[in-house]
Every structure is written in C-alpha cells, then in structure tokens.
Write an enzyme that holds these catalytic residues in place. Structure first.
Site: not given
Length: 472
Positions: A265, A322
C-alpha cells in the site's frame, strides 16, 4: 549470526546482485469497498482490465463476488485474511479448510498471486497475532502444497506498517525494533527466503510528514535539494526511497537482503479536513503520478539501483463510509462512476499528469542533513494509556454500528465484545462500539484524529473500563 558493522553492511549492500529480482514490475491497486455507492465487482473488473494500466489488484478479504468477477481477466489478485483469524490458521486442519473454502473454488481461473495473512499486525500490537503469524504462514503454505500443484505458485506473505524500525535514523543505519528483530522479523524473513515469497510493506510518506519537518515537496516527489545520508554518502530526493532503503538495510542487517520487497500500500489523499495542508489534489496527483512513473522506470533507490518494485496504490475508489478524518474517505484515484478524481496517469489512454521536474530521476547533489523532527514520533500505545476514545452522546446507533463494523474490519481484536467475551455485556451497540473505537484508536498509536469517526467519537481521560472489561 554475528551482527554486521556499518562498514561490513555497506559492503554487502553495494555488492548485492539485484538480478535475483524480477525484471518487470507490476503496477497494482488496492480495491477497498467501505462505501455504499460503488459499482459492481464485474463492472470494476472490466474497467480495470480495459481502461487502466493496472495488472494486479489487492483486496482486503476473500470476497467471492470479487474473485468471480476477476476470473479469466488475466489480472492477478492478492487476497487478505483478517488479523483475527491468524491464531486459528496455525492449525494445519484449519489452514487446509481455509484453502478449500477460499482459494480452490477460484484459482486458477482467477489468478491469485498472494495471500496476505493479516495486515499491519505489529502496528496493532496484538501478541496472539504477532506470535501466530509465522506458524500460520507455514501451515497455509503446506495447505497450498497439499491442495495440488496448481496452487503452489501462490505465495504467502503479510503486509507490515513501517512502525517496525528502532528510533529515528538515516536509511543506512536502520534496524528493526530491538523487541521484535530476532523474535519476529528474523523468523518472518527466514520464511520468505525459504519460500521465495516477498516481504510486503505499506510505506506512506503522508504519515511520515511529522518526522520530515513537514517537507511536503520531498514527500510527493517534487524537486528539492535532497536529504543527505552521511554514512552511505547517498542523497535522497524523495521520502519513498528513504523508506524503502530503511527496510532494505534493516533486512540486510539480519542477513536477508536477498528477500524481495513488495509495496502493498502507498498513496496520498486528495482531500482533508480544514487546516490539513498535506491532503489535496495537487499533492495527490504529484505523489501518485510520480510513483507510477518511478515504478515503471525501474529507477530503484540509492541503495537498490535499477530495481523494480511491485507496487499497489491505495486506493482505487474514494470510500464514503470510512470513519475518521475526511482524508480517510479520499484516497481514491477514481470516483464510483469511474471518473478520475485527478490526473494520475492510471488510465491507459488517458491524459498524463504534468509533473514538472521530478524528484527521483534527476541528479541531485548532496543536500542538507536529515531534518530534525518538529515533533516527536507518536508514542507506542502504552504511552497513551490514559487517553481513551468513546462515542459522543449524540451519536446514533446506526452511526455507531458503522463504526463498530469498520473498526473490527481493520483487524483489531474484537473477541472481547463477541459471544463469551469479557466485554459483551451490556449488549448495546453503544458499549460494543465504544470498545471497538477505542481499540482502533490505540492501534493508530493514539493519534487524536483516529478517534474522529466522522464526528461521532471523542477523547476522554476517564477510563471506561468496568469489571473484567479493560480498555487498554
């Protein structure tokens, strides 16, 4: 194995043969789904295959709908096992059952390349997950072997956050944390070396700004005077190279410089809360645009020249559900309708970003020494033991249920609020969400913004522990 002196280590670094690694690098993307407005997995698979440069995708579970959607596309997949399943998977029977349920129905029609067991377990700090990782990796690898030859090309790994280094130092002197170097990282790297699987890391210059004197230009690959490492005599023109070389040096100090490194990531948010000068479209376009160019070029790093890194950008979409700061919802390259959030270079036939003079392929003369941090690195969770994250009184049950689902989905240990757990009573959404929110907050090293949860969380110094239920 004897520890290496700095001179010996750099002789090793300078003579490492990099043709052990792949001559090509995959450019992949993380496909998160914490949103209520995303297109179907089939539409996503078609878009990635036909419109983008990505040849690989990483997901945070083993969603069967996603795996079916990517069948026969030629796109390779990385699937993720939740942290909470790690202890159980050390059992060979459980590992085989997991492979039978989650891999065999899909591979090889869906080209599963990696299985990531857990995500950032050192950052989250659960001893059961840390101690159970290597046994689980071994058991899962054996389960793949027993499943048949068509499954033996799948490699097992685990993604690590970069809180794994001992203190602040230049790349050439980086070492793994002394409490984990021999007991955790050495066995992990031995596993990777023996199985020819990669060490996966999640380097985020965005989260390192506090130790770079908030040098945003250096973090997003813009041209700067550079940062000079006096030990290696190397100059760093961007933060990502520094993080990669820290990882390589720490690995080499333990004798595992030949293990491949995969970037699981990395990315940059395009929008943040008021006052957040780092999050923004210009910085996101600069970081991800330069990142793509750098990975494709194979420029490597000062200590790993001409080395290509398989890289997964975070993330494919903005994710509107989120919790946390606004930036958490805005890491995506694309909106849910597939329109670009900004020009990154990720579209195959789309416009290319105007990057100007990049901060990685130009020759840079030695610049200033590493800047001193303007604020200390975040303390480990124990140092924040008297600060707790709890729901705001006005937060609704629906909001708190979203917080609960999100926090437990990030790999924290939610067993105490599950059936039979010490915190299961009182069985209200507010109580269970409060425990999960606090655990998530502590997993992020007690950074205040990790308690925002879309404006539904607040910090307190009053310990909410009760009975045998401890908020740590």
């Amino acid at each position: 194995m004897k520890s290496l002196t700095s001179l010996q280590l750099f002789l090793l670094l300078s003579t490492t043969v990099f043709n052990l690694f792949s001559s090509t690098a995959a450019i992949g993307v993380n496909y998160g789904m914490v949103a209520d407005n995303l297109p179907s997995p089939t539409e996503v698979a078609n878009f990635i295959k036909s419109k983008t440069i990505f040849d690989s995708v990483k997901i945070f579970d083993t969603n069967p709908n996603v795996l079916r959607a990517f069948a026969n596309t030629g796109i390779t997949m990385t699937v993720t096992i939740p942290n909470g399943e790690i202890p159980n998977l050390a059992n060979e029977g459980a590992a085989s059952a997991w492979v039978n349920a989650n891999i065999q129905p899909f591979h090889p029609q869906t080209k599963i390349k990696y299985i990531s067991i857990g995500n950032e377990i050192v950052l989250l700090g659960n001893p059961a997950h840390i101690n159970g990782l290597v046994p689980a990796m071994i058991a899962l690898t054996e389960a793949l072997r027993k499943a048949g030859p068509q499954f033996q090309d799948i490699k097992v790994t685990s993604a690590h956050a970069l809180n794994m280094f001992q203190g602040l130092t230049v790349p050439s002197l980086a070492r793994f944390r002394v409490d984990l170097a021999e007991t955790f990282f050495k066995p992990v790297l031995q596993f990777h070396q023996q199985n020819k699987s990669p060490f996966m890391i999640n380097p985020y210059p965005y989260f390192e700004l506090n130790v770079m004197s908030d040098n945003i230009d250096y973090a997003v690959f813009r041209k700067t005077p550079g940062v000079f490492d006096p030990t290696s005599k190397k100059t760093y023109s961007n933060a990502l190279d520094s993080l990669l070389d820290k990882t390589y040096t720490a690995m080499s100090a333990l004798g595992f410089g030949d293990v491949d490194i995969v970037i699981g990531e990395t990315g940059w948010p395009s929008l943040g809360d008021p006052g957040n000068k780092a999050a923004g479209m210009d910085n996101a376009a600069s970081y991800n645009g330069h990142l793509i160019r750098k990975i494709v070029s194979g420029a490597g790093t000062p200590l790993m020249p001409n080395r290509k890194f398989e890289t997964y950008i975070f993330a494919l979409f903005n994710e509107n559900q989120k919790p946390g700061p606004i930036a958490e919802k805005n890491w995506g390259l694309f909106q849910p309708d597939f329109s670009p959030v900004y020009t990154s270079g990720a579209l195959r036939d789309g416009p290319q970003p105007n990057l100007g003079n990049p901060g990685f392929d130009a020759e840079v003369k030695p610049g200033q020494p590493l800047p001193k941090p303007v604020q200390p690195m975040p303390s480990p969770p124990a140092a924040n033991a008297k600060k707790f994250c709890v729901p705001k009184p006005e937060a609704t049950d629906a909001q708190l249920q979203n917080n609960l689902d999100y926090a437990c989905g990030q790999g924290i240990d939610c067993r105490p609020i599950q059936a039979g757990g010490v915190c299961v009573e009182p069985a209200t959404v507010r109580c269970r969400a409060g425990f999960a929110m606090n655990s998530y907050f502590k997993s992020k090293l007690g950074v205040d913004s990790a308690c925002d949860f879309g404006g539904t969380g607040q910090l307190t110094t009053v310990d909410p522990s009760y009975g045998n239920c401890r908020y740590v």
